[in-house]
Design a protein around this motif. Structure first.
Motif, PDB file in Angstrom:
ATOM      1  N   LYS A  34       0.847  -1.198   0.000  1.00 34.30           N
ATOM      2  CA  LYS A  34       0.000   0.000   0.000  1.00 34.30           C
ATOM      3  C   LYS A  34       0.879   1.243   0.000  1.00 34.30           C
ATOM      4  N   ASN A  51     -14.266   5.415  -3.131  1.00 34.61           N
ATOM      5  CA  ASN A  51     -13.597   4.292  -2.482  1.00 34.61           C
ATOM      6  C   ASN A  51     -12.623   3.595  -3.411  1.00 34.61           C
ATOM      7  N   SER A  52     -12.689   3.918  -4.687  1.00 30.91           N
ATOM      8  CA  SER A  52     -11.715   3.406  -5.645  1.00 30.91           C
ATOM      9  C   SER A  52     -11.371   4.519  -6.615  1.00 30.91           C
ATOM     10  N   PRO A  64      -7.311   0.145 -11.943  1.00 29.38           N
ATOM     11  CA  PRO A  64      -8.219   0.400 -10.821  1.00 29.38           C
ATOM     12  C   PRO A  64      -7.546   0.062  -9.498  1.00 29.38           C
ATOM     13  N   LYS A  66      -8.190   0.398  -5.129  1.00 34.01           N
ATOM     14  CA  LYS A  66      -9.078   0.758  -4.031  1.00 34.01           C
ATOM     15  C   LYS A  66      -8.334   1.555  -2.968  1.00 34.01           C
ATOM     16  N   THR A  68      -8.017   2.898   1.049  1.00 36.27           N
ATOM     17  CA  THR A  68      -8.355   2.631   2.449  1.00 36.27           C
ATOM     18  C   THR A  68      -7.996   3.867   3.254  1.00 36.27           C
ATOM     19  N   LYS A  78      -5.564  -2.090  -2.600  1.00 34.19           N
ATOM     20  CA  LYS A  78      -5.857  -3.182  -3.527  1.00 34.19           C
ATOM     21  C   LYS A  78      -5.677  -2.721  -4.969  1.00 34.19           C
ATOM     22  N   ASP A 136     -18.345   0.335  -6.247  1.00 34.26           N
ATOM     23  CA  ASP A 136     -17.320   1.222  -6.783  1.00 34.26           C
ATOM     24  C   ASP A 136     -17.085   0.986  -8.259  1.00 34.26           C
ATOM     25  N   VAL A 138     -15.549  -1.520  -9.569  1.00 33.90           N
ATOM     26  CA  VAL A 138     -14.256  -2.144  -9.792  1.00 33.90           C
ATOM     27  C   VAL A 138     -14.261  -3.557  -9.210  1.00 33.90           C
ATOM     28  N   SER A 145      -6.154  -9.850  -4.033  1.00 29.15           N
ATOM     29  CA  SER A 145      -6.470  -9.839  -2.608  1.00 29.15           C
ATOM     30  C   SER A 145      -5.608 -10.822  -1.815  1.00 29.15           C
TER      31      SER A 145
END
Length: 253
Positions: A34, A51-52, A64, A66, A68, A78, A136, A138, A145
């Motif tokens: 991240k 959020n994305s 794309p 995401k 946090t 992500k 989102d 995406v 993940s």
């Protein structure tokens, strides 16, 4: 009058037409998976960011990612590692982000340690993440993940990886965890399954940047496991001594 820096060749130069900021890539961002975003955009638009978001390179390739949020900070998470690995980001690289509020899109320019803008690799349609709408808009694959306490990297299988005799891996990952110039023997192991012997090396050709590869056994691994273009593989280094062992997780396209 707004100040600007003109671009000569591929040297570092930025003309700001939208809010923007620099980030220096640190090993922590590559290891933790991240990247914290700060500066004018993150502080001014923090409460308005979706959020994305989309990361977009100068060639128009879109990634794309995401977001946090925690303790007042905002992170690209992500999808960030896939972006970092595709462009072979290393510690000391510079990223310049400029933000488009309408599309929740960050235009990203990447500069190497010597302040020269990189040559952006072509992103084929096999790297594109589908937009399925809802939420989102995406979708992230299982490989995106993937979590582990061991060093790992995510690689999209390209035509050359199944046609020829090597797998190209992110140079930053190879230098940090595998080898620095020398060839090393490695094992490739399917979870709870068979093991294949191979080699890993970092090479540099005249006039070109360094390339990290797994070879000398990779072709048999790819054939035996029926790898196809578009599959995602995760190389998870579960052992470093006496011999590097990768647990290889395959996510079919």
């Amino acid at each position: 009058m707004a100040s600007s820096k003109r671009r000569k060749g591929n040297s570092l130069a930025i003309q700001e037409k939208t809010p923007g900021f620099f980030k220096v890539v640190l090993n922590k961002a590559l290891q933790d998976g991240k990247l914290e975003i700060k500066g004018f955009v993150a502080s001014k638009y923090r409460d308005f960011l979706a959020n994305s978001v989309i990361l977009k390179d100068p060639n128009g390739a879109k990634w794309p990612v995401k977001l946090t949020r925690s303790d007042g900070s905002t992170w690209l998470e992500k999808g960030w590692l896939k972006f970092a690995h595709f462009y072979s980001l290393e510690e000391g690289y510079f990223l310049f982000f400029s933000y488009e509020c309408v599309d929740s899109c960050f235009h990203v320019r990447i500069f190497s340690k010597n302040y020269i803008e990189i040559n952006y690799p072509f992103k084929s349609s096999q790297h594109e993440e589908p937009n399925l709408g809802g939420g989102d808009g995406v979708k992230f694959s299982s490989a995106d993940s993937f979590k582990s306490t061991f060093p790992f990297c995510v690689i999209k299988v390209q035509p050359t990886y199944v046609k020829y005799y090597h797998l190209q891996i992110p140079i930053s990952y190879a230098k940090n965890f595998i080898c620095r110039g020398q060839t090393r023997n490695v094992d490739l192991r399917i979870p709870k399954g068979k093991t294949w012997s191979a080699k890993s090396s970092v090479t540099k050709q005249a006039g070109r940047s360094e390339i990290a590869r797994i070879h000398g056994g990779w072709s048999k691994f790819a054939k035996d496991n029926h790898l196809r273009v578009g599959d995602d593989i995760v190389l998870e280094m579960i052992k470093q001594q006496p011999k590097i062992t990768f647990e290889v997780h395959i996510f079919r396209a």
